[in-house]
Design an enzyme around this catalytic site. Structure first.
Site, mmCIF file in Angstrom:
data_model
loop_
_atom_site.group_PDB
_atom_site.id
_atom_site.type_symbol
_atom_site.label_atom_id
_atom_site.label_comp_id
_atom_site.label_asym_id
_atom_site.label_seq_id
_atom_site.Cartn_x
_atom_site.Cartn_y
_atom_site.Cartn_z
ATOM 1 N N ILE A 11 0.828 -1.224 0.000
ATOM 2 C CA ILE A 11 0.000 0.000 0.000
ATOM 3 C C ILE A 11 0.854 1.262 0.000
ATOM 4 N N GLY A 13 3.521 1.738 -1.762
ATOM 5 C CA GLY A 13 4.180 1.923 -3.053
ATOM 6 C C GLY A 13 3.353 2.795 -3.987
ATOM 7 N N GLN A 14 3.875 2.949 -5.202
ATOM 8 C CA GLN A 14 3.172 3.789 -6.199
ATOM 9 C C GLN A 14 1.733 3.319 -6.431
ATOM 10 N N ASP A 15 1.587 2.042 -6.805
ATOM 11 C CA ASP A 15 0.248 1.550 -7.142
ATOM 12 C C ASP A 15 -0.644 1.489 -5.916
ATOM 13 N N LEU A 63 5.264 -9.711 4.035
ATOM 14 C CA LEU A 63 4.932 -10.823 3.146
ATOM 15 C C LEU A 63 5.751 -12.083 3.431
ATOM 16 N N LEU A 84 0.052 -6.379 -4.085
ATOM 17 C CA LEU A 84 0.968 -5.509 -4.833
ATOM 18 C C LEU A 84 2.378 -5.507 -4.256
ATOM 19 N N SER A 129 3.483 -9.230 -14.234
ATOM 20 C CA SER A 129 4.244 -8.167 -14.908
ATOM 21 C C SER A 129 4.603 -8.514 -16.344
ATOM 22 N N GLU A 131 7.285 -7.813 -17.520
ATOM 23 C CA GLU A 131 8.685 -8.243 -17.441
ATOM 24 C C GLU A 131 8.791 -9.762 -17.655
ATOM 25 N N TYR A 153 13.898 -11.097 -10.920
ATOM 26 C CA TYR A 153 12.585 -10.516 -10.635
ATOM 27 C C TYR A 153 11.511 -11.161 -11.507
ATOM 28 N N HIS A 183 3.940 1.123 -15.766
ATOM 29 C CA HIS A 183 3.097 2.294 -15.524
ATOM 30 C C HIS A 183 3.770 3.191 -14.506
ATOM 31 N N ARG A 188 6.183 7.487 -8.778
ATOM 32 C CA ARG A 188 7.117 6.421 -9.128
ATOM 33 C C ARG A 188 8.377 6.545 -8.264
HETATM 34 P P1 NAP Z 1 6.628 -0.212 -5.563
HETATM 35 O O1 NAP Z 1 6.351 1.253 -5.638
HETATM 36 O O2 NAP Z 1 8.045 -0.667 -5.558
HETATM 37 O O3 NAP Z 1 5.910 -0.754 -4.230
HETATM 38 C C1 NAP Z 1 6.222 -2.013 -3.692
HETATM 39 C C2 NAP Z 1 5.508 -2.167 -2.370
HETATM 40 O O4 NAP Z 1 5.814 -3.454 -1.810
HETATM 41 C C3 NAP Z 1 5.906 -1.113 -1.298
HETATM 42 O O5 NAP Z 1 4.763 -0.758 -0.569
HETATM 43 C C4 NAP Z 1 6.859 -1.913 -0.413
HETATM 44 O O6 NAP Z 1 6.934 -1.424 0.901
HETATM 45 C C5 NAP Z 1 6.161 -3.262 -0.433
HETATM 46 N N1 NAP Z 1 7.010 -4.357 0.039
HETATM 47 C C6 NAP Z 1 8.235 -4.706 -0.395
HETATM 48 N N2 NAP Z 1 8.686 -5.774 0.291
HETATM 49 C C7 NAP Z 1 7.713 -6.111 1.179
HETATM 50 C C8 NAP Z 1 7.593 -7.114 2.156
HETATM 51 N N3 NAP Z 1 8.564 -8.002 2.376
HETATM 52 N N4 NAP Z 1 6.449 -7.179 2.890
HETATM 53 C C9 NAP Z 1 5.466 -6.281 2.693
HETATM 54 N N5 NAP Z 1 5.529 -5.290 1.777
HETATM 55 C C10 NAP Z 1 6.649 -5.207 1.031
HETATM 56 O O7 NAP Z 1 5.886 -0.987 -6.741
HETATM 57 P P2 NAP Z 1 4.677 -0.506 -7.687
HETATM 58 O O8 NAP Z 1 5.257 0.173 -8.878
HETATM 59 O O9 NAP Z 1 3.659 0.159 -6.866
HETATM 60 O O10 NAP Z 1 4.151 -1.899 -8.212
HETATM 61 C C11 NAP Z 1 3.152 -2.630 -7.488
HETATM 62 C C12 NAP Z 1 3.255 -4.097 -7.863
HETATM 63 O O11 NAP Z 1 3.024 -4.260 -9.261
HETATM 64 C C13 NAP Z 1 4.607 -4.752 -7.598
HETATM 65 O O12 NAP Z 1 4.361 -6.087 -7.249
HETATM 66 C C14 NAP Z 1 5.305 -4.693 -8.935
HETATM 67 O O13 NAP Z 1 6.275 -5.701 -9.034
HETATM 68 C C15 NAP Z 1 4.129 -4.912 -9.864
HETATM 69 N N6 NAP Z 1 4.226 -4.323 -11.191
HETATM 70 C C16 NAP Z 1 4.553 -3.012 -11.340
HETATM 71 C C17 NAP Z 1 4.579 -2.451 -12.588
HETATM 72 C C18 NAP Z 1 4.925 -1.005 -12.791
HETATM 73 O O14 NAP Z 1 5.244 -0.627 -13.908
HETATM 74 N N7 NAP Z 1 4.821 -0.167 -11.776
HETATM 75 C C19 NAP Z 1 4.285 -3.230 -13.719
HETATM 76 C C20 NAP Z 1 3.938 -4.571 -13.529
HETATM 77 C C21 NAP Z 1 3.895 -5.106 -12.266
HETATM 78 P P3 NAP Z 1 7.983 -0.239 1.296
HETATM 79 O O15 NAP Z 1 7.240 1.046 1.001
HETATM 80 O O16 NAP Z 1 8.187 -0.478 2.742
HETATM 81 O O17 NAP Z 1 9.209 -0.400 0.458
HETATM 82 N N1 GDD Z 2 16.198 2.136 -13.650
HETATM 83 C C1 GDD Z 2 16.935 2.540 -14.691
HETATM 84 N N2 GDD Z 2 17.911 3.464 -14.492
HETATM 85 N N3 GDD Z 2 16.672 2.013 -15.910
HETATM 86 C C2 GDD Z 2 17.400 2.478 -16.957
HETATM 87 C C3 GDD Z 2 18.404 3.443 -16.812
HETATM 88 C C4 GDD Z 2 18.687 3.959 -15.514
HETATM 89 O O1 GDD Z 2 19.549 4.796 -15.308
HETATM 90 N N4 GDD Z 2 18.920 3.698 -18.041
HETATM 91 C C5 GDD Z 2 18.271 2.924 -18.908
HETATM 92 N N5 GDD Z 2 17.354 2.171 -18.265
HETATM 93 C C6 GDD Z 2 16.476 1.162 -18.876
HETATM 94 C C7 GDD Z 2 16.534 -0.214 -18.203
HETATM 95 O O2 GDD Z 2 17.712 -0.931 -18.609
HETATM 96 C C8 GDD Z 2 15.231 -0.815 -18.704
HETATM 97 O O3 GDD Z 2 15.425 -1.364 -19.988
HETATM 98 C C9 GDD Z 2 14.304 0.397 -18.844
HETATM 99 O O4 GDD Z 2 15.130 1.565 -18.753
HETATM 100 C C10 GDD Z 2 13.216 0.478 -17.776
HETATM 101 O O5 GDD Z 2 13.819 0.303 -16.510
HETATM 102 P P1 GDD Z 2 12.998 0.536 -15.160
HETATM 103 O O6 GDD Z 2 12.380 1.884 -15.169
HETATM 104 O O7 GDD Z 2 13.913 0.222 -14.021
HETATM 105 O O8 GDD Z 2 11.789 -0.481 -15.251
HETATM 106 P P2 GDD Z 2 11.709 -2.015 -15.717
HETATM 107 O O9 GDD Z 2 11.087 -2.049 -17.076
HETATM 108 O O10 GDD Z 2 13.014 -2.696 -15.539
HETATM 109 O O11 GDD Z 2 10.703 -2.626 -14.639
HETATM 110 C C11 GDD Z 2 9.495 -1.952 -14.310
HETATM 111 O O12 GDD Z 2 8.462 -2.402 -15.133
HETATM 112 C C12 GDD Z 2 8.108 -3.786 -14.966
HETATM 113 C C13 GDD Z 2 6.970 -4.074 -15.951
HETATM 114 O O13 GDD Z 2 7.484 -4.360 -17.216
HETATM 115 C C14 GDD Z 2 9.230 -2.224 -12.829
HETATM 116 O O14 GDD Z 2 8.135 -1.424 -12.418
HETATM 117 C C15 GDD Z 2 8.854 -3.666 -12.581
HETATM 118 O O15 GDD Z 2 8.446 -3.843 -11.215
HETATM 119 C C16 GDD Z 2 7.700 -4.015 -13.525
HETATM 120 O O16 GDD Z 2 7.286 -5.340 -13.339
#
Ligand code: NAP
Ligand code: GDD
Length: 329
Positions: A11, A13-15, A63, A84, A129, A131, A153, A183, A188
């Site tokens: 809760i 985190g971003q989402d 978790l 999440l 994801s 990913e 991951y 997203h 973020r």
């Molecule tokens: P986020 O901002 O990194 O948030 C992650 C959350 O998980 C935070 O609240 C974090 O708590 C909590 N957490 C981490 N370890 C935990 C543990 N051991 N026990 C309980 N809580 C824990 O991620 P998000 O971007 O909101 O994404 C939400 C979910 O969607 C994640 O599962 C992510 O992998 C997945 N997802 C994200 C994207 C994207 O683009 N954003 C896309 C696809 C899937 P703290 O605040 O204490 O760190």
């Molecule tokens: N973080 C980061 N930092 N990424 C970089 C950088 C940098 O300085 N420069 C280039 N990148 C490139 C990474 O190599 C990757 O290809 C892309 O930018 C996106 O990186 P991230 O923003 O870290 O996100 P992600 O795509 O690896 O993962 C996110 O999206 C997934 C869904 O496809 C995360 O939110 C995951 O939790 C999520 O599942």
């Protein structure tokens, strides 16, 4: 009629913040799993930013501690559970592969087992994801595209994904997976590339730094807005039957293009400021992601509403405002 009750793991985190806001607006009683932090004053900063910190109930738990999850479910009595929580930063998953497997993978099993024991009627959302598509097996990825994970991951998420499906099929749970493409938002985490760019652009515009060091500029992602994507999570749990859905915009853009849009938004040129630093490269890369969300559109009536240009502008403006007021997030 009594209010619907939801439990959100992740809760803080971003989402989690955007979903809390959506559910509070819909009249839900919102509960969240909160892991203990030594920095207790900042843990709910996103919930405060979005204006729901005093409208949700937080429960101490983790978790990786199944007993804590069981206890929280017994207290919160949710009818909807959104899982999440995760170690969600892909790059860190090479540095902390076991932790990522334990939290991001096994954590989902802990949730499913606890749900099955305490509240088997509750509906369950698993944050899967894009990913997981990794080295993409089709140019446009949908629910039927085979997976090829390219990071610890992604492998952990794939395990959690299949466990959710397995529990649905084995025990008849209302358990669904949202295969969400990237997203982003002003909430973020600063380590992700889009926010690193919006923050960097704002700092350069305000004269606080001169360059922005990034890794692979050629990687392409299908980037949407988190505000739109939490709606698909909720819609999935309102269906009679559980199922898995892709959520995506259907447009892909490179990190370089994201930079160009962000710098142009403040009247600067990316080429004058962006430098490549090898430290930000990954041991294995996901080169390109592009999603097909037609199933979500046809069955749920969901579509991404925010364009990439709107997303970039909102993120850069939010970081400019933050830096001007010395706000930290
Ligand atoms: P986020 O901002 O990194 O948030 C992650 C959350 O998980 C935070 O609240 C974090 O708590 C909590 N957490 C981490 N370890 C935990 C543990 N051991 N026990 C309980 N809580 C824990 O991620 P998000 O971007 O909101 O994404 C939400 C979910 O969607 C994640 O599962 C992510 O992998 C997945 N997802 C994200 C994207 C994207 O683009 N954003 C896309 C696809 C899937 P703290 O605040 O204490 O760190
Ligand atoms: N973080 C980061 N930092 N990424 C970089 C950088 C940098 O300085 N420069 C280039 N990148 C490139 C990474 O190599 C990757 O290809 C892309 O930018 C996106 O990186 P991230 O923003 O870290 O996100 P992600 O795509 O690896 O993962 C996110 O999206 C997934 C869904 O496809 C995360 O939110 C995951 O939790 C999520 O599942």
């Amino acid at each position: 009629m009594s209010r619907k009750r939801a439990l959100i793991t992740g809760i803080t985190g971003q989402d989690g913040a955007y979903l809390s806001h959506l559910l509070v607006e819909k009249g839900y009683e919102v509960h969240g799993l909160l892991r203990r932090s030594a920095s207790a004053d900042v843990v709910n900063s996103r919930l405060r930013w979005i204006g729901v910190a005093d409208k949700v109930t937080l429960h101490d738990g983790n978790l990786v501690d199944q007993a804590s999850i069981i206890r929280v479910l017994q207290i919160a009595k949710p009818s909807e559970i959104y899982n999440l929580a995760a170690q969600s930063f892909v790059k860190s998953s090479w540095q902390q592969p076991s932790l990522t497997g334990t939290v991001t993978g096994l954590g989902a099993t802990h949730m499913l087992e606890a749900l099955r024991t305490v509240c088997p009627e509750a509906r369950f959302y698993q944050a899967s994801s894009s990913e997981m598509f990794g080295t993409v097996q089709e140019p446009v990825q949908s629910e039927t595209t085979p997976f090829y994970p390219r990071s610890p991951y992604a492998a952990a998420k794939l395990y959690a994904h299949w466990m959710t499906i397995n529990y649905r099929e084995s025990y008849g749970l209302h358990a669904s997976c949202g295969i969400l493409f990237n997203h982003e938002s002003p909430l973020r985490g600063i380590e992700f590339v889009t926010r690193k760019i919006s923050d960097g652009v704002a700092r350069i515009k305000l004269g606080l730094q001169e360059t922005l060091a990034l890794g692979n500029l050629d990687a392409k992602r299908d980037w949407g807005h988190a505000r739109d994507y939490v709606k698909v999570m909720w819609l999935m749990l309102q269906q009679d039957k559980p199922d898995d859905y892709v959520a995506a915009t259907g447009r892909t853009a490179s990190v370089r293009e994201f930079c160009e849009l962000a710098f142009a938004h403040v009247g600067l040129r990316a080429g004058d400021h962006v430098v490549v630093d090898q430290r930000f490269l990954r041991p294995a890369e996901v080169d390109v992601l592009l999603g097909d969300a037609s199933k979500a559109r046809d069955k749920l009536g969901w579509e991404a509403e925010t364009s990439l240009e709107q997303l970039v502008a909102e993120m850069v403006d939010a970081d400019l405002a933050r830096l001007r007021t010395h706000e930290h997030l």
